[in-house]
Motif scaffolding. Sequence first.
Motif, PDB file in Angstrom:
ATOM      1  N   ALA A 402       0.097   9.018   5.674  1.00  0.00           N
ATOM      2  CA  ALA A 402       0.708  10.250   5.164  1.00  0.00           C
ATOM      3  C   ALA A 402       2.225  10.215   5.231  1.00  0.00           C
ATOM      4  N   TYR A 403       2.795   9.291   6.005  1.00  0.00           N
ATOM      5  CA  TYR A 403       4.247   9.233   6.182  1.00  0.00           C
ATOM      6  C   TYR A 403       4.891   8.159   5.308  1.00  0.00           C
ATOM      7  N   SER A 404       4.155   7.639   4.368  1.00  0.00           N
ATOM      8  CA  SER A 404       4.659   6.530   3.555  1.00  0.00           C
ATOM      9  C   SER A 404       5.492   7.015   2.377  1.00  0.00           C
ATOM     10  N   ALA A 405       6.616   6.351   2.181  1.00  0.00           N
ATOM     11  CA  ALA A 405       7.421   6.547   0.975  1.00  0.00           C
ATOM     12  C   ALA A 405       7.227   5.381   0.017  1.00  0.00           C
ATOM     13  N   ASN A 406       6.299   4.486   0.355  1.00  0.00           N
ATOM     14  CA  ASN A 406       6.087   3.258  -0.427  1.00  0.00           C
ATOM     15  C   ASN A 406       4.669   3.201  -0.977  1.00  0.00           C
ATOM     16  N   GLY A 407       4.246   4.236  -1.634  1.00  0.00           N
ATOM     17  CA  GLY A 407       2.905   4.249  -2.184  1.00  0.00           C
ATOM     18  C   GLY A 407       1.927   4.946  -1.268  1.00  0.00           C
ATOM     19  N   PRO A 408       0.717   5.270  -1.776  1.00  0.00           N
ATOM     20  CA  PRO A 408      -0.230   6.083  -1.001  1.00  0.00           C
ATOM     21  C   PRO A 408      -0.938   5.353   0.129  1.00  0.00           C
ATOM     22  N   HIS A 409      -1.139   4.043   0.043  1.00  0.00           N
ATOM     23  CA  HIS A 409      -1.926   3.341   1.060  1.00  0.00           C
ATOM     24  C   HIS A 409      -1.254   2.033   1.471  1.00  0.00           C
ATOM     25  N   PRO A 410      -0.059   2.095   2.015  1.00  0.00           N
ATOM     26  CA  PRO A 410       0.644   0.846   2.341  1.00  0.00           C
ATOM     27  C   PRO A 410       0.030   0.073   3.502  1.00  0.00           C
ATOM     28  N   LEU A 411      -0.793   0.742   4.334  1.00  0.00           N
ATOM     29  CA  LEU A 411      -1.351   0.067   5.506  1.00  0.00           C
ATOM     30  C   LEU A 411      -2.759  -0.473   5.252  1.00  0.00           C
ATOM     31  N   ALA A 412      -3.314  -0.212   4.096  1.00  0.00           N
ATOM     32  CA  ALA A 412      -4.666  -0.670   3.797  1.00  0.00           C
ATOM     33  C   ALA A 412      -4.717  -2.197   3.801  1.00  0.00           C
ATOM     34  N   GLY A 413      -5.630  -2.758   4.573  1.00  0.00           N
ATOM     35  CA  GLY A 413      -5.823  -4.199   4.599  1.00  0.00           C
ATOM     36  C   GLY A 413      -4.789  -4.982   5.370  1.00  0.00           C
ATOM     37  N   ILE A 414      -3.863  -4.301   6.043  1.00  0.00           N
ATOM     38  CA  ILE A 414      -2.819  -4.999   6.787  1.00  0.00           C
ATOM     39  C   ILE A 414      -3.414  -5.638   8.041  1.00  0.00           C
ATOM     40  N   ALA A 415      -3.071  -6.870   8.299  1.00  0.00           N
ATOM     41  CA  ALA A 415      -3.571  -7.580   9.474  1.00  0.00           C
ATOM     42  C   ALA A 415      -2.808  -7.145  10.723  1.00  0.00           C
ATOM     43  N   ASP A 416      -3.398  -7.399  11.881  1.00  0.00           N
ATOM     44  CA  ASP A 416      -2.703  -7.149  13.136  1.00  0.00           C
ATOM     45  C   ASP A 416      -1.443  -7.994  13.218  1.00  0.00           C
ATOM     46  N   ASP A 417      -0.466  -7.444  13.975  1.00  0.00           N
ATOM     47  CA  ASP A 417       0.801  -8.147  14.255  1.00  0.00           C
ATOM     48  C   ASP A 417       1.577  -8.464  12.982  1.00  0.00           C
ATOM     49  N   GLN A 418       1.423  -7.616  11.982  1.00  0.00           N
ATOM     50  CA  GLN A 418       2.187  -7.752  10.734  1.00  0.00           C
ATOM     51  C   GLN A 418       2.910  -6.438  10.476  1.00  0.00           C
ATOM     52  N   PRO A 419       4.216  -6.322  10.808  1.00  0.00           N
ATOM     53  CA  PRO A 419       4.944  -5.063  10.629  1.00  0.00           C
ATOM     54  C   PRO A 419       4.998  -4.637   9.167  1.00  0.00           C
ATOM     55  N   VAL A 420       4.882  -3.325   8.962  1.00  0.00           N
ATOM     56  CA  VAL A 420       4.952  -2.752   7.621  1.00  0.00           C
ATOM     57  C   VAL A 420       5.911  -1.565   7.666  1.00  0.00           C
ATOM     58  N   HIS A 421       6.820  -1.499   6.705  1.00  0.00           N
ATOM     59  CA  HIS A 421       7.743  -0.374   6.620  1.00  0.00           C
ATOM     60  C   HIS A 421       7.108   0.736   5.781  1.00  0.00           C
ATOM     61  N   LEU A 422       6.986   1.912   6.380  1.00  0.00           N
ATOM     62  CA  LEU A 422       6.548   3.079   5.620  1.00  0.00           C
ATOM     63  C   LEU A 422       7.725   3.740   4.925  1.00  0.00           C
ATOM     64  N   THR A 423       8.892   3.705   5.572  1.00  0.00           N
ATOM     65  CA  THR A 423      10.153   4.148   4.982  1.00  0.00           C
ATOM     66  C   THR A 423      11.207   3.114   5.362  1.00  0.00           C
ATOM     67  N   THR A 424      12.423   3.368   4.977  1.00  0.00           N
ATOM     68  CA  THR A 424      13.492   2.424   5.315  1.00  0.00           C
ATOM     69  C   THR A 424      13.650   2.295   6.820  1.00  0.00           C
ATOM     70  N   ARG A 425      13.443   3.404   7.556  1.00  0.00           N
ATOM     71  CA  ARG A 425      13.676   3.394   9.005  1.00  0.00           C
ATOM     72  C   ARG A 425      12.391   3.364   9.832  1.00  0.00           C
ATOM     73  N   LEU A 426      11.251   3.687   9.264  1.00  0.00           N
ATOM     74  CA  LEU A 426       9.996   3.765  10.019  1.00  0.00           C
ATOM     75  C   LEU A 426       9.103   2.576   9.689  1.00  0.00           C
ATOM     76  N   SER A 427       8.718   1.845  10.733  1.00  0.00           N
ATOM     77  CA  SER A 427       7.795   0.726  10.553  1.00  0.00           C
ATOM     78  C   SER A 427       6.597   0.891  11.466  1.00  0.00           C
ATOM     79  N   VAL A 428       5.483   0.232  11.110  1.00  0.00           N
ATOM     80  CA  VAL A 428       4.238   0.310  11.862  1.00  0.00           C
ATOM     81  C   VAL A 428       3.686  -1.098  12.027  1.00  0.00           C
ATOM     82  N   VAL A 429       3.161  -1.377  13.220  1.00  0.00           N
ATOM     83  CA  VAL A 429       2.513  -2.657  13.463  1.00  0.00           C
ATOM     84  C   VAL A 429       1.290  -2.415  14.331  1.00  0.00           C
TER      85      VAL A 429
END
Length: 852
Positions: A402-429
């Motif tokens: 819900a906090y993504s500025a990069n499309g509706p499902h940026p975390l779908a299928g992401i593997a462990d230990d692979q950082p993903v930016h939801l916005t320019t300043r917010l990342s998730v791993v």
Amino acid sequence: MTGNRDGDLDTGLHTLCYRIDPDTLGDLVLYPLTAEFLTAWDGFAQLIKARGNRDEITPSYSALASALTAATNLPVRLFPKSQLSKDDKARGMVALLVTTGAIDPWIMTTALRKFEQLSTDDTDANTLAPLLHGITPQTRPVREFIDTDPATGVVRAPGWIFDAARWNLAARIAAAPLTIDGALPITLRLDTDGHLVAFDHPLTRASKNTVGHATIHVSTKIITVPGATGLYLRLDGHVSRHPYNWKFVKNAWLDRGDPALPIVKLPVLSPYPAKGREDPMFKGYTAEVVESCGMHAITLPAELGATAGPVRPIGKPRKHSIGKGPGVRFLYQLGKHATRQLHTQPLRYGKTAITVSPHITGPIPADQLDDAIAATDVEQLRVVCLHATPAVRRRMVDALNAYSANGPHPLAGIADDQPVHLTTRLSVVFHHAETLLAHGPHPRSLQGIPWIDAPEDTGVAVLAETYWDPEDPPKDDAKHPMRRLLAGHGVIAQFVNSNWTLPKPRKRTIKGEVRMTVPKDEPAIAAVRDLLRHAGVIDNRLAVATTDTRLKGRLDRDATLIGIHIRQHTPRKKGGFKPPARLVIRLVALHATSDPDRLWRTETYSDQHARWVPYRVGNGSYHASDIGTTKLSREYKHLQDIRDHVDEALTAGKFDRDKPIVIFVDAQGCKGIWPGLNDTTFGTGALPGATLDHPDIAVVRCANGERVAQPTHRGHGSTVTDPHKPNLPRATLYEHDEGCTRSWLLAQTSRTYRSGQISARAGAAYTRWTLPAARLALTGKDWHGITAIEIAPASTGTWPAEQLAALTARLCQQAASWDDRTQSPTPLHLAERPDLDHPQRAEQPEEADTPE
């Protein structure tokens, strides 16, 4: 003169609070204890102080009072010198025994002698009884102990009056049955604590495996309001759900079989097989004292039956077949009954033109996240998701998307230990950490998780999986060591419970159309919001809620808003050792603006850094350290030190002198520390920030719970046709004027009630005795009602008092992270939350012996 200056008070907010006429309080029987008795008591206490393997190490006044209560069937209290009046102290009185009727001298001495003999294990002990036997009881009017200051109109009374004055008032309310819905008479009986119990009308409901019982009772309390030109009797209704067994029970109600006698409330020792106690027993040798006085023996049944019997355990069971809450319909009719019996009108707050806006809900919009993160003094925020199961990992993914500025499902299928930016300043791993998250006493290490350590310009927050079952809590809960371990690395944490199942979709009729509503994963959504709030990431919703130009009393200037949270932390005994008490002091500052588009920056004072730091940094350092300090306490000798500590912390903030400061304090937490916050000296004594070199400081005291009058209904606006159903308040601020001291009440129904759930609103249509057969399932639901927050400016600085009240109400109404209001304004709420989450917070036991 009460409240509304523009019209009839009857159009305002009615409460279950009644101003007391001291001349109608009747008499009490007083036994003034002498210095000789106190000396003998001290010797008695020292004699048994060092005894081991006993449930009562040191005898107390309350234990003796309980024994005398059981022997006399009268409310008995013993009050120390600190609660006596100046006149009684001047006459040499060192303590006071108070009751409602003269006690037979033989019963008095026999009970006291037996109590002493059992306490000392000495069948010949008899030092206390002769000294009490020689004291002549005095029947004195309660009015004699209540004075009014001729200059200010403030009412003053010794501390014991606030307990004892309830007894005669409660008896007047109980003198006639309470009629429900004009037809059903309910007898309210006094208990020996001065409360009213519907003992003869228990609630019973069978569940799958057992039968549950509950008893509705009405609590009584003498309170004052800011200005204190009068004493008030506060009433409130409760459902006491009786535990299914004696485990952890600390009190019980006992009916002696005579309806003319009060219900006796006595302390209980629950079964403790490890100490050889297989069955429950009365504490303080109460049963033995009663038997020594020639009265019928009192016993506790080992098993509780299928009916609510003469003995009922008092506790707070985690799960029960009967829900909480007596319902607003009951409270409304209780108010009508009390008004008739007391021959006085209830305390009513006048309606004002100030309203609070609807809540701004939902997650922080993605396009505001980067600015909100930048306001926390970091360039980046990294959310590390530690998971043990695929199901919780998926729930974390869905909640964070819900906090993504990069499309509706940026975390779908992401593997462990692979950082993903939801916005320019917010990342998730994501990182799998099953062993680390498992409950148990095993050692834990963060080695192998590279995402915990980050550059100085990056903050780290952990969303972690846990498992929690309230019916079977884990012995070595991983949350506490995990939170502390992470905090040691400067990382704050929030947890997602894996013990959760998505509710089934429900059909709802909306404007005549039947729709299927798909439930949301509210726990995971709330966990992410709390994590961001914990990190100080807050959008502009507070600014929007308080600065809108259409609002009466809006925030029209930049200001520093400070919350001060103080709590005495008293750990439970563990392994025979009683840890020392600690005092918690937390301060939070919001740098508020009058521009609704600008974000408010949040800071907190850190004792570990000895300065103000970003909220996330302060929370991490607090959770990495021991809770509170042992150097301070609420004892009188430390009060000045507490005031100095707070003012030194405020001085360290070096807050902008061109911006006014508004300090918010909790009435209960700050009770007795600053004289200017006490009702009797409100605004005239010392206040927080008194030594701060700042030209414009306002102080607002907030109160809720049993310190505040319980609202029953509003007397204005549209009305319901059912004469036994209350008109409930909405989002309006109500005002009261007590001796030229103004205070406000923010009252409205709870969030669950406003949600429209049939079960939550059942208490408006029915009482728990009048449910029709087709609605009996509602017995098992919690019935929601009205909550209230008292707002009282003790110092206004350059602000109009009503503007401060409006600002405070809106900071309660609009939460920083969740979708409804909080019980404290945001700065105070943000100061309190880290304390509630501290790893050592669970050391302090709940008040399990208080009826719900």
